[in-house]
Design an enzyme around this catalytic site. Sequence first.
Site, PDB file in Angstrom:
ATOM      1  N   ASP A   1      -1.102  -7.671  -3.640  1.00  0.00           N
ATOM      2  CA  ASP A   1      -2.070  -8.339  -2.752  1.00  0.00           C
ATOM      3  C   ASP A   1      -2.959  -7.296  -2.070  1.00  0.00           C
ATOM      4  O   ASP A   1      -3.023  -7.235  -0.849  1.00  0.00           O
ATOM      5  CB  ASP A   1      -1.352  -9.211  -1.717  1.00  0.00           C
ATOM      6  CG  ASP A   1      -0.461  -8.405  -0.772  1.00  0.00           C
ATOM      7  OD1 ASP A   1      -0.012  -7.300  -1.170  1.00  0.00           O
ATOM      8  OD2 ASP A   1      -0.233  -8.859   0.371  1.00  0.00           O
TER       9      ASP A   1
ATOM     10  N   HIS B   1       3.223   2.183   2.435  1.00  0.00           N
ATOM     11  CA  HIS B   1       4.433   1.459   2.069  1.00  0.00           C
ATOM     12  C   HIS B   1       4.544   1.194   0.564  1.00  0.00           C
ATOM     13  O   HIS B   1       5.579   1.469  -0.054  1.00  0.00           O
ATOM     14  CB  HIS B   1       4.498   0.121   2.816  1.00  0.00           C
ATOM     15  CG  HIS B   1       4.530   0.237   4.295  1.00  0.00           C
ATOM     16  ND1 HIS B   1       5.688   0.482   5.001  1.00  0.00           N
ATOM     17  CD2 HIS B   1       3.542   0.139   5.223  1.00  0.00           C
ATOM     18  CE1 HIS B   1       5.425   0.514   6.301  1.00  0.00           C
ATOM     19  NE2 HIS B   1       4.129   0.308   6.461  1.00  0.00           N
TER      20      HIS B   1
END
Length: 308
Positions: free
Chosen positions: A11, A239
Site C-alpha cells: 500500500d 518499516h
Amino acid sequence: MKKRPVIICTDPGIDDFIAMLILLQQNTLDIRGMIALSGNVGLPITVNNTLLAGELCGRPDVPVLSGSAKPLARPARSAANIHGKSGLGQSIERYSSRKPSAQDAAEFIVRTAREFPGELEIISLGPLTDVARALQLDPGIAPLLRQIVVMGGGVTRGNATKYAEFNIVADPEAADVVFASGADVVMIGLDATHQCLQPRSQIAEMTAGTELGRMVGLMLGDYADMYARVHNLDGVVIHDAICALWLLQPELFQTEQMRIRVCLDEGEHLGQTMPVSAGAPFATVAMGLDAGRVARRIVTEVQHAVNA
C-alpha cells in the site's frame, strides 16, 4: 539455483516503495506479481505507486494487480498525514504510464499458491485484506504456502493507537483470518522495526543522480522531516524495508514462537496482536534484530537499486 516465487501485497507509502525497490532487484526471487490495496493512501494512488516502482526498476514483466479498495468489514483508514497525499511524501507527484492487470487479486493468490505448492511466499507490507480474501476463497491454500511474512503488529506497542499497529488495525478482521488460518505466518512488527532507526545521515547514501535516486532522496527527506516533527528523532524507521530483509537475511532477526490472536473488540485494543496461551496457531514473531547490520543492508540494497 531455482528462484523463489513471491507475491508482494503493498500500500505504498514511502517505506513500501523502498521495500519494493529492494525486492524487485533480487535475482534469487521470482516476483510473480504485486498487489496494491488501500491502506496508507487510497487504492488509485497505491496502484499508481506500485506501477511506478516496477517501471522505475525496469521490471515491466512483473504484473501489478488492483486489490481491495476497502477493508473486509470497516471503512478505510489512511496514513496520508505521514506519507503525503501522493503516498510518496510531500515533494513528489508522479504518474505511471502503465495500467494494472485485470486479474482478481484473491484469485491470483489462490492460483499461484496451487501452481507452486509448498514454495510460494507472500510478503504483506500493508493491510492483509487480499491475503484474507484468498484464504476465505480457498482455505486449502494455507498449508500450501511456504510463509506469509507480515509487516505489522506489535506485542509490546502500537503506532496507530496505543496498542495497535496501523496495518493490522486498518483491517483487523483480515488480520484475524490470516493469523488463524494455520499458514506459516511470520510477524515482523514494531517490536523489531522500532529497534532500527536509520540515521538521517544515511539518506544521502541512498540517493543518486538518476531519476530514481532523486526520488528516493526527496521521499526519504520528507519522511525524515516527519520523524523530526512528530517523533523528535533524527532519522527514520523504514518499516517495510526492514521486513523485506526477512526474505533475504532472516538470521538478522531474533524471533520467538507465539500464539497470536487479533483483538476484534471495539475500543482501544482493537487490532492489537496479543499473545495467548491457547486457541490460536503459532506464529514466528520478530522481537529483535541486528540494527546496525539491518540499517547497512538497507543502504546497500537501495544504492544498488538507484544506480542500476
